[in-house]
Enzyme design. Structure first.
Site, PDB file in Angstrom:
ATOM      1  N   CYS A   1       2.985   1.570   2.987  1.00  0.00           N
ATOM      2  CA  CYS A   1       4.181   1.077   3.184  1.00  0.00           C
ATOM      3  C   CYS A   1       5.333   1.645   2.409  1.00  0.00           C
ATOM      4  CB  CYS A   1       4.054  -0.618   2.480  1.00  0.00           C
ATOM      5  SG  CYS A   1       2.872  -1.422   3.295  1.00  0.00           S
TER       6      CYS A   1
ATOM      7  N   ASP B   1      16.293  16.972 -33.606  1.00  0.00           N
ATOM      8  CA  ASP B   1      17.605  16.963 -34.440  1.00  0.00           C
ATOM      9  C   ASP B   1      17.499  16.386 -35.696  1.00  0.00           C
ATOM     10  OD1 ASP B   1      20.241  16.627 -34.812  1.00  0.00           O
ATOM     11  OD2 ASP B   1      20.126  14.418 -34.427  1.00  0.00           O
TER      12      ASP B   1
ATOM     13  N   ASP C   1      23.867  15.763 -29.239  1.00  0.00           N
ATOM     14  CA  ASP C   1      22.488  16.081 -28.612  1.00  0.00           C
ATOM     15  C   ASP C   1      22.110  15.923 -27.115  1.00  0.00           C
ATOM     16  OD1 ASP C   1      21.246  16.578 -31.273  1.00  0.00           O
ATOM     17  OD2 ASP C   1      21.186  14.377 -31.688  1.00  0.00           O
TER      18      ASP C   1
ATOM     19  N   CYS D   1       0.679  -1.117  -0.064  1.00  0.00           N
ATOM     20  CA  CYS D   1       0.033   0.026  -0.044  1.00  0.00           C
ATOM     21  C   CYS D   1       0.930   1.253  -0.050  1.00  0.00           C
ATOM     22  CB  CYS D   1      -0.902  -0.025   1.041  1.00  0.00           C
ATOM     23  SG  CYS D   1      -0.112   0.191   2.937  1.00  0.00           S
TER      24      CYS D   1
ATOM     25  N   ASP E   1      19.311  12.127 -31.218  1.00  0.00           N
ATOM     26  CA  ASP E   1      20.014  10.723 -31.020  1.00  0.00           C
ATOM     27  C   ASP E   1      21.586  10.640 -30.841  1.00  0.00           C
ATOM     28  OD1 ASP E   1      20.869  11.364 -33.714  1.00  0.00           O
ATOM     29  OD2 ASP E   1      21.312   9.407 -34.115  1.00  0.00           O
TER      30      ASP E   1
END
Length: 755
Positions: A52, A449, A631, A49, A627
């Protein structure tokens, strides 16, 4: 102090010492994350839960050396990041909090013991409830005196063992919390069930007219129905992660340097080991083919169902299936660092991410348990003051205890994250953090890109015949030291030419590759960097000591779905722009083909990051899709980021989302699923809060029996889970293939923006 206290303490210590691994073992199974940080993954079966989660995370985070602790409710897994040096007392702390723990084993394919326990408890409570109900009907029909007492005692004999066995799921959890001075969500349930039973036993002993064994056992039966359905639906939502784990090979045949062969578990395979891979076996770890040729099923990585032919030099991903011929491969990484393990970690991270909604729900759930008990106690006192009827006051207080259990609130957010992560995975999209889905739903700008992102990143050198063979060979040797798509095209085109000896070869992201041969300095890359007085309008060139030697011309094609994806993003009102290191003419041509008006050409890696930061300063929330190595700064600077699985390692690690398939339709699809998951989270929170706003006052007013309260509480949890399962992940209309096969370029596309 009780005389048995020292014995209990010694027993607890001995139990912890027996179950806890040694520091050396913990260090061995932990994973290095860099900067002196390591991560240990523990399995904690008792987590069920929101309270917890809050208890464990706050308890572990207070330990010296612990950087962060995250609990995944679905996997019941705790991931702890700690600083190298001194091992934090993780197992001892979890035991003190009331949770048994052991090392998490991702390769274990164990039977679902929790479901088995729930089903056994459900069957016993259902059998007992049916029989006690039959006996109660006899009492309701008019049984009096000794006959009525006999029926009550028989009901007690049936209910007592049934409650002891079936109720231990709740009692055990509640007692573990109480021993540590904490209240969890199972405490009000346990009190309610035991009060109903105790009140019935009291009435039976004193020859009362009514006993409520049927209510207590049936109450437990309905509570177990809710708990079991909740568990089944959460496990169903996690089938994607389980399916991934099942794709991992259990072991492999390792070829020793002396020619002997050993079959080793996957976890014991080390980088550099040679492995014999037979047809029909899965690749155990990321590896490179050394001998043999075969066809592989790589649908796990690329989404492409057609077999992929591999030969010596090809790189294989863990989890892919060898179809036709035997191979000798060399391991590149350990199993825990393989592509398959990375995908599993991303899936589980997506399920356990801390969104704003998740933090709100966790805080509310943590405060709920004491509030529930206070509400029930005040209700009892109020009814005693009004009616003076002890029996009725206790009954109403029990109903309040049961109906206010915040299970639905604790499940409202994490169950949606689990389902969303699965839907994204089914569409070939991996999420590295659950909070990324929340951030993606907020974006208003998309920055792309070009090379390797809007295009497939597999350009072809088209003017190789116009370049002298020795010049092409020189460029190929330099290009082989870069992972940029244009470098690969040059290296491939010049692979058969005689190689030249070069030294001091190094790559400068955003510029190109430079090397020395004697006194000469060669540069391959941007013209304005490689050639003295070079023009940025010129494409990729090779120079010697600043003097032009050759220019390289390429062609590439758009990614599948690029045109349709850009159109769909535009329909959502998002602003879009292209950032590329390529020449203005090439970038303008591609942007025009896609219908993107804003673009910037000739930008360096730092310029990309600066543009993304500028958008943020202007109040925008940009999504960066890229990619390459160049970048990575922009991916980190963006509000949220996405990269293809073919991206450079640094780019893939910097991104929040990784899409495995070639189509760019992953971008609008991920955006739609993120928006839908946010909508479902808000609905779930509204359902959970609305349920309590309506149910609690009705229960306090005495219009709800404990049995109805159990049914209502269980239904609220099931309703929240069922609502989350409504999240759809289909990609929608097929992407137009004509756009995907469009060629852009000819003589100018793709100058070497980051060779």
């Amino acid at each position: 102090m009780s005389c048995c206290a020292p014995t209990e303490i010694v027993s607890d210590i001995e139990r912890v010492e027996r179950s806890a691994p040694s520091p050396e073992e913990m260090l061995l199974v932990s994973r290095a994350l860099g900067d002196g940080i390591r991560q240990s993954d523990l399995s904690v079966p008792g987590v069920h839960c929101g309270a917890c989660i809050q208890k464990i995370e706050s308890g572990l985070s207070k330990l010296d050396g612990v950087v962060a602790a995250r609990v995944n409710l679905s996997t019941r897994r705790v991931s702890v990041r700690w600083r190298e040096g001194k091992m934090p007392p993780l197992f001892e702390t979890l035991d003190r909090l009331g949770y048994e723990a052991h090392l998490f084993d991702p390769a274990a394919d164990k039977k679902d013991e929790t479901l088995g326990e729930l089903i056994r408890a459900l069957g016993i409570s259902g059998f007992a409830a049916a029989n006690v109900m039959l006996l109660s009907m006899s009492v309701w029909s008019g049984a009096e005196g000794s006959t009525r007492d006999m029926f009550h005692w028989v009901s007690a004999l049936i209910a007592t063992p049934a409650l002891a066995f079936a109720g231990r799921i709740f009692f055990r959890s509640a007692w573990n919390g109480l021993k540590r001075g904490r209240a969890n969500m199972d405490l009000p349930i346990s009190i309610g069930v035991l009060l109903a039973y105790g009140m019935s036993l009291y009435e039976t002993i004193h020859h009362g007219q009514h006993a409520y064994f049927d209510a207590s056992v049936t109450l437990l039966f309905f509570l177990l129905i809710g708990r079991t359905l909740d568990h089944v639906m959460r496990e169903r939502a996690r089938e994607a992660v389980k399916g991934l784990a099942r794709l991992a090979a259990r072991g492999a045949m390792v070829l020793r340097p002396d020619g002997s062969r050993d079959y080793l578990p996957t976890e014991e395979i080390e980088p550099g080991m040679r492995i014999l891979l037979a047809a029909g076996e899965r690749v155990p770890v990321d590896a490179q083919v050394e001998e043999g040729a075969s066809d592989l099923d790589c649908s796990l990585v690329s989404g492409e169902s057609a077999p992929q032919h591999v030969a010596p030099g090809a790189t294989l991903r863990a989890g892919t299936l060898n179809l036709t011929g035997p191979l000798t491969i060399r391991a590149l990484v350990a199993a825990k660092d393989s592509f398959l393990a990375e995908m599993v970690r991303m899936m589980e991270a997506a399920e356990g991410g801390r969104t704003v909604y998740r933090r709100i729900a966790d805080r509310a759930s943590a405060l709920y348990a004491p509030l529930v008990h206070l509400t029930a106690f005040v209700t009892f006192l109020g009814w005693m003051a009004v009616s003076g009827d002890l029996h009725r006051s206790i009954t109403i207080a029990i109903a309040v205890l049961i109906i206010t259990c915040p299970c639905a609130l604790g499940l409202a957010v994490p169950i949606v994250q689990v389902v969303a992560a699965r839907r994204l995975f089914e569409s070939g999209i991996m999420v590295k953090d659950g909070s990324a889905m929340e951030r993606l739903a907020e974006i208003d700008t998309v920055v792309f890109d070009k090379t390797g992102t809007l295009t497939v990143g597999a350009p072809r050198l088209v003017n190789a015949n116009a370049i002298q063979s020795n010049t092409l060979a020189l460029a190929a040797v330099m290009a082989a030291h870069s992972r940029h798509p244009l470098s690969k095209a040059i290296a491939t085109a010049g692979a058969s030419a005689p190689h030249q000896a070069l030294s001091d070869i190094r790559e400068l992201p955003g510029y190109g590759v430079e090397a020395r041969a004697g006194e000469n300095l060669y540069r391959l890359g941007r013209a304005d960097w490689a050639v003295s007085g070079g023009n940025a309008e010129t494409g990729t060139v090779l120079s010697r000591n600043g003097q032009f030697l050759a220019e390289f011309e390429f062609e590439d094609r758009l990614r599948d779905g690029a045109v349709e994806s850009v159109r769909r993003l535009g329909d959502l009102g998002l602003q879009m722009e292209v950032l590329s290191g390529d020449r203005p003419a090439a970038v303008a041509k591609l942007s025009s083909a896609l219908g993107i008006q804003a673009f910037r050409a000739g930008v360096l890696p730092g310029d990309k990051a600066e543009r993304v930061t500028e958008l943020t300063r202007d109040g925008r929330k940009p999504l960066m899709v890229g990619d390459g190595l160049n970048d990575a700064p922009a991916l980190v600077a963006a509000h949220v980021s996405m990269a293809p699985a073919t991206a450079a390692d640094v780019g893939r690690n910097a991104a929040d989302f990784v899409f495995l398939r070639e189509s760019l339709s992953a971008v609008p699809l991920a955006l739609r699923i993120s928006k839908d998951s946010g909508r479902l989270i808000r609905q779930n929170l509204t359902l959970a809060v609305g349920y309590n706003a309506i149910a609690v006052p009705i229960a306090i007013l005495g219009h709800v029996t404990p049995l109805v309260a159990a049914l209502a509480m269980s239904l609220s949890s099931v309703l929240v889970v069922a609502n989350a399962l409504r999240l759809k992940g289909a990609a929608g209309p097929a992407i137009a293939q004509a756009a995907g096969n469009t060629k852009i370029g000819g003589s100018t596309l793709g100058s070497m923006e980051a060779v």
